[in-house]
Design a protein around this motif. Structure first.
Motif, PDB file in Angstrom:
ATOM      1  N   ALA A   1       0.849  -1.308   0.038  1.00 20.96           N
ATOM      2  CA  ALA A   1      -0.040  -0.077   0.028  1.00 20.96           C
ATOM      3  C   ALA A   1       0.866   1.165   0.057  1.00 20.96           C
ATOM      4  N   GLU A   2       1.905   1.472   0.879  1.00 21.95           N
ATOM      5  CA  GLU A   2       2.858   2.317   0.970  1.00 21.95           C
ATOM      6  C   GLU A   2       3.521   2.540  -0.481  1.00 21.95           C
ATOM      7  N   THR A   3       3.956   1.583  -1.230  1.00 23.43           N
ATOM      8  CA  THR A   3       4.581   1.612  -2.471  1.00 23.43           C
ATOM      9  C   THR A   3       3.759   2.149  -3.513  1.00 23.43           C
ATOM     10  N   VAL A   4       2.306   1.952  -3.414  1.00 19.19           N
ATOM     11  CA  VAL A   4       1.385   2.425  -4.509  1.00 19.19           C
ATOM     12  C   VAL A   4       1.253   3.808  -4.230  1.00 19.19           C
TER      13      VAL A   4
ATOM     14  N   LEU B   1      -5.388   8.012   6.720  1.00 17.28           N
ATOM     15  CA  LEU B   1      -6.292   7.272   5.554  1.00 17.28           C
ATOM     16  C   LEU B   1      -7.266   6.037   6.259  1.00 17.28           C
ATOM     17  N   GLU B   2      -6.538   5.296   6.951  1.00 14.76           N
ATOM     18  CA  GLU B   2      -7.070   3.993   7.628  1.00 14.76           C
ATOM     19  C   GLU B   2      -8.187   4.492   8.652  1.00 14.76           C
ATOM     20  N   GLN B   3      -7.932   5.603   9.172  1.00 14.08           N
ATOM     21  CA  GLN B   3      -9.075   6.298  10.076  1.00 14.08           C
ATOM     22  C   GLN B   3     -10.087   6.722   9.159  1.00 14.08           C
ATOM     23  N   LEU B   4      -9.925   7.348   8.051  1.00 15.13           N
ATOM     24  CA  LEU B   4     -10.929   7.997   7.294  1.00 15.13           C
ATOM     25  C   LEU B   4     -11.814   7.115   6.527  1.00 15.13           C
ATOM     26  N   ALA B   5     -10.869   5.883   5.984  1.00 11.61           N
ATOM     27  CA  ALA B   5     -11.611   4.723   5.323  1.00 11.61           C
ATOM     28  C   ALA B   5     -11.102   3.417   5.566  1.00 11.61           C
ATOM     29  N   PRO B   6     -11.478   2.867   6.746  1.00 13.61           N
ATOM     30  CA  PRO B   6     -10.863   1.822   7.214  1.00 13.61           C
ATOM     31  C   PRO B   6     -10.797   0.387   6.255  1.00 13.61           C
ATOM     32  N   GLY B   7      -9.710  -0.268   5.969  1.00 16.75           N
ATOM     33  CA  GLY B   7      -9.323  -1.223   5.096  1.00 16.75           C
ATOM     34  C   GLY B   7      -8.913  -0.804   3.732  1.00 16.75           C
ATOM     35  N   VAL B   8      -8.236   0.508   3.952  1.00 18.49           N
ATOM     36  CA  VAL B   8      -7.436   1.281   2.818  1.00 18.49           C
ATOM     37  C   VAL B   8      -6.301   0.267   2.424  1.00 18.49           C
ATOM     38  N   VAL B   9      -5.647  -0.327   3.327  1.00 19.94           N
ATOM     39  CA  VAL B   9      -4.460  -1.275   2.693  1.00 19.94           C
ATOM     40  C   VAL B   9      -4.718  -2.362   1.936  1.00 19.94           C
ATOM     41  N   GLU B  10      -6.148  -2.980   2.056  1.00 24.90           N
ATOM     42  CA  GLU B  10      -6.546  -4.256   1.322  1.00 24.90           C
ATOM     43  C   GLU B  10      -6.989  -3.497   0.164  1.00 24.90           C
ATOM     44  N   ARG B  11      -7.521  -2.489  -0.183  1.00 24.41           N
ATOM     45  CA  ARG B  11      -8.157  -1.852  -1.183  1.00 24.41           C
ATOM     46  C   ARG B  11      -7.041  -1.544  -2.258  1.00 24.41           C
ATOM     47  N   LEU B  12      -5.893  -0.792  -1.593  1.00 26.80           N
ATOM     48  CA  LEU B  12      -4.700  -0.519  -2.659  1.00 26.80           C
ATOM     49  C   LEU B  12      -4.023  -1.441  -2.687  1.00 26.80           C
ATOM     50  N   GLY B  13      -4.110  -2.998  -2.203  1.00 25.94           N
ATOM     51  CA  GLY B  13      -3.546  -4.080  -2.684  1.00 25.94           C
ATOM     52  C   GLY B  13      -4.236  -4.411  -3.980  1.00 25.94           C
ATOM     53  N   ARG B  14      -5.772  -4.446  -3.911  1.00 28.77           N
ATOM     54  CA  ARG B  14      -6.342  -4.889  -5.038  1.00 28.77           C
ATOM     55  C   ARG B  14      -5.977  -3.910  -6.189  1.00 28.77           C
ATOM     56  N   THR B  15      -5.884  -2.625  -6.173  1.00 28.89           N
ATOM     57  CA  THR B  15      -5.514  -1.931  -7.002  1.00 28.89           C
ATOM     58  C   THR B  15      -4.411  -2.228  -7.616  1.00 28.89           C
ATOM     59  N   ALA B  16      -3.353  -2.425  -6.831  1.00 24.67           N
ATOM     60  CA  ALA B  16      -1.860  -2.848  -7.369  1.00 24.67           C
ATOM     61  C   ALA B  16      -1.899  -4.220  -8.362  1.00 24.67           C
ATOM     62  N   LEU B  17      -3.065  -5.091  -7.798  1.00 28.05           N
ATOM     63  CA  LEU B  17      -3.158  -6.220  -8.692  1.00 28.05           C
ATOM     64  C   LEU B  17      -3.634  -5.999  -9.904  1.00 28.05           C
ATOM     65  N   MET B  18      -4.911  -5.132  -9.913  1.00 30.36           N
ATOM     66  CA  MET B  18      -5.447  -4.839 -11.145  1.00 30.36           C
ATOM     67  C   MET B  18      -4.571  -4.148 -12.197  1.00 30.36           C
TER      68      MET B  18
END
Length: 338
Positions: free
Chosen positions: A147-150, A225-242
């Protein structure tokens, strides 16, 4: 550690594989390596790499067997007392897991950049992999790192290739595969794996510094970001895969339409393609220089020149290693090092 504690550890290690993060990690590892291949686990002593080592050992029973080698690279970026304590910690972990231990000391030097330091460490890991007949080198990169890399690449304006983040597997110069089996596992889950067997990992004090962009993101923006939108790490991981899948598709189109290994085209041939395909063809023709030096900010100017209506000859440089010549009707990539 008392004798009774030592004797109870094997059961705890075997039980670690039942943790959710460990199960995901083990499944990914089994997809990335063959059933009889040996893996060198790069272990700094931190919770990330220790968690990977413990999870993989838990999948193999006790002791860890012949399929794992725990490796530690000692470098000169921190004081000697700290680095020696790191190595002793990793050596003890390997003993506890019942695996081989391998180590090497390298000189990085305080004036070298982060990328150069990483190169020196990977070269040492490749040497250890060769000596121990390992077909894969596993690192502790995890979902938070991805997520940090993205985010870092988004900030610098990367395209699909950059936003694809770290890949789960790639081939190194010695033919060994670098694998990242924990990319879908969070930092917290890896710490839980360590805690499940009572393992005390080492903390690198430089991780608390905000002088580097990655650390600043980790300690500031990512938490917000995690406080504003919990689960952001998982979603950024999905974005990276796409994005990685999209980059693979664009590469396939570039090879099919513009040739694999080709270094010259007519401008009309390139103009018929999407700008992303043109840029990928140029990047592929200059494949022996760093990704950053072939980033979209450098390629975009060339793509625009190819698509405009000027007939004036122009030459563009990429890291001094390649010249891209755009004439009235032709585009040619020239390797200046030949």
């Amino acid at each position: 550690m008392s004798t009774s504690e030592t004797e109870s550890r094997p059961k705890e290690i075997a039980a670690a594989k039942r943790l959710g993060g460990a199960r995901v990690l083990i499944e990914q590892w089994r997809q990335l390596v063959g059933p009889n291949e040996r893996t060198l686990v790069a272990c700094s002593g931190g919770s990330d790499s220790c968690g990977v080592a413990i999870a993989l050992a838990s999948a193999l029973g006790e002791p860890g067997g012949d399929r794992l080698v725990i490796a530690h690279i000692q470098h000169d970026l921190r004081n000697a007392d700290e680095t020696e304590a790191d190595e002793a910690n990793v050596r003890e972990l390997a003993r506890l897991l019942g695996t081989r231990f391998a180590a090497e000391s390298v000189t990085v030097g305080g004036t070298r950049g982060e990328e150069d330091a990483r190169t020196v460490r990977y070269q040492a890991l490749m040497r250890l992999a060769d000596r121990n007949a390992c077909q894969a080198i596993a690192t502790g990169h995890h979902a938070d790192d991805q997520a940090e890399t993205v985010m870092m690449r988004l900030i610098r304006g990367a395209g699909a290739r950059g936003l694809g983040g770290m890949r789960a597997s790639r081939t190194l110069d010695n033919g060994c595969r670098l694998i990242r089996p924990a990319l879908e596992v969070t930092r917290q889950q890896l710490q839980e794996v360590c805690q499940s067997i009572g393992w005390d990992w080492r903390e690198d004090p430089t991780n608390a510094s905000t002088n580097r962009l990655r650390s600043a993101l980790r300690l500031g923006v990512m938490q917000e970001l995690e406080q504003l939108a919990p689960g952001v790490v998982e979603r950024l991981g999905r974005t990276a895969l796409m994005m990685a899948n999209l980059d693979q598709l664009v590469n396939q189109i570039a090879r099919e339409h513009l040739g694999e290994g080709q270094t010259n085209w007519t401008r009309d041939q390139l103009r018929a393609e999407n700008p992303a395909v043109i840029g990928t063809a140029i990047r592929n023709a200059t494949g022996n220089i760093g990704l950053d030096e072939r980033g979209w900010k450098h390629i975009e100017t060339i793509v625009r020149a190819i698509n405009d209506r000027s007939t004036q000859p122009r030459t563009f440089q990429l890291a001094g290693a390649f010249s891209i010549r755009v004439t009235a009707n032709q585009v040619e990539v020239v390797n200046n090092q030949k």
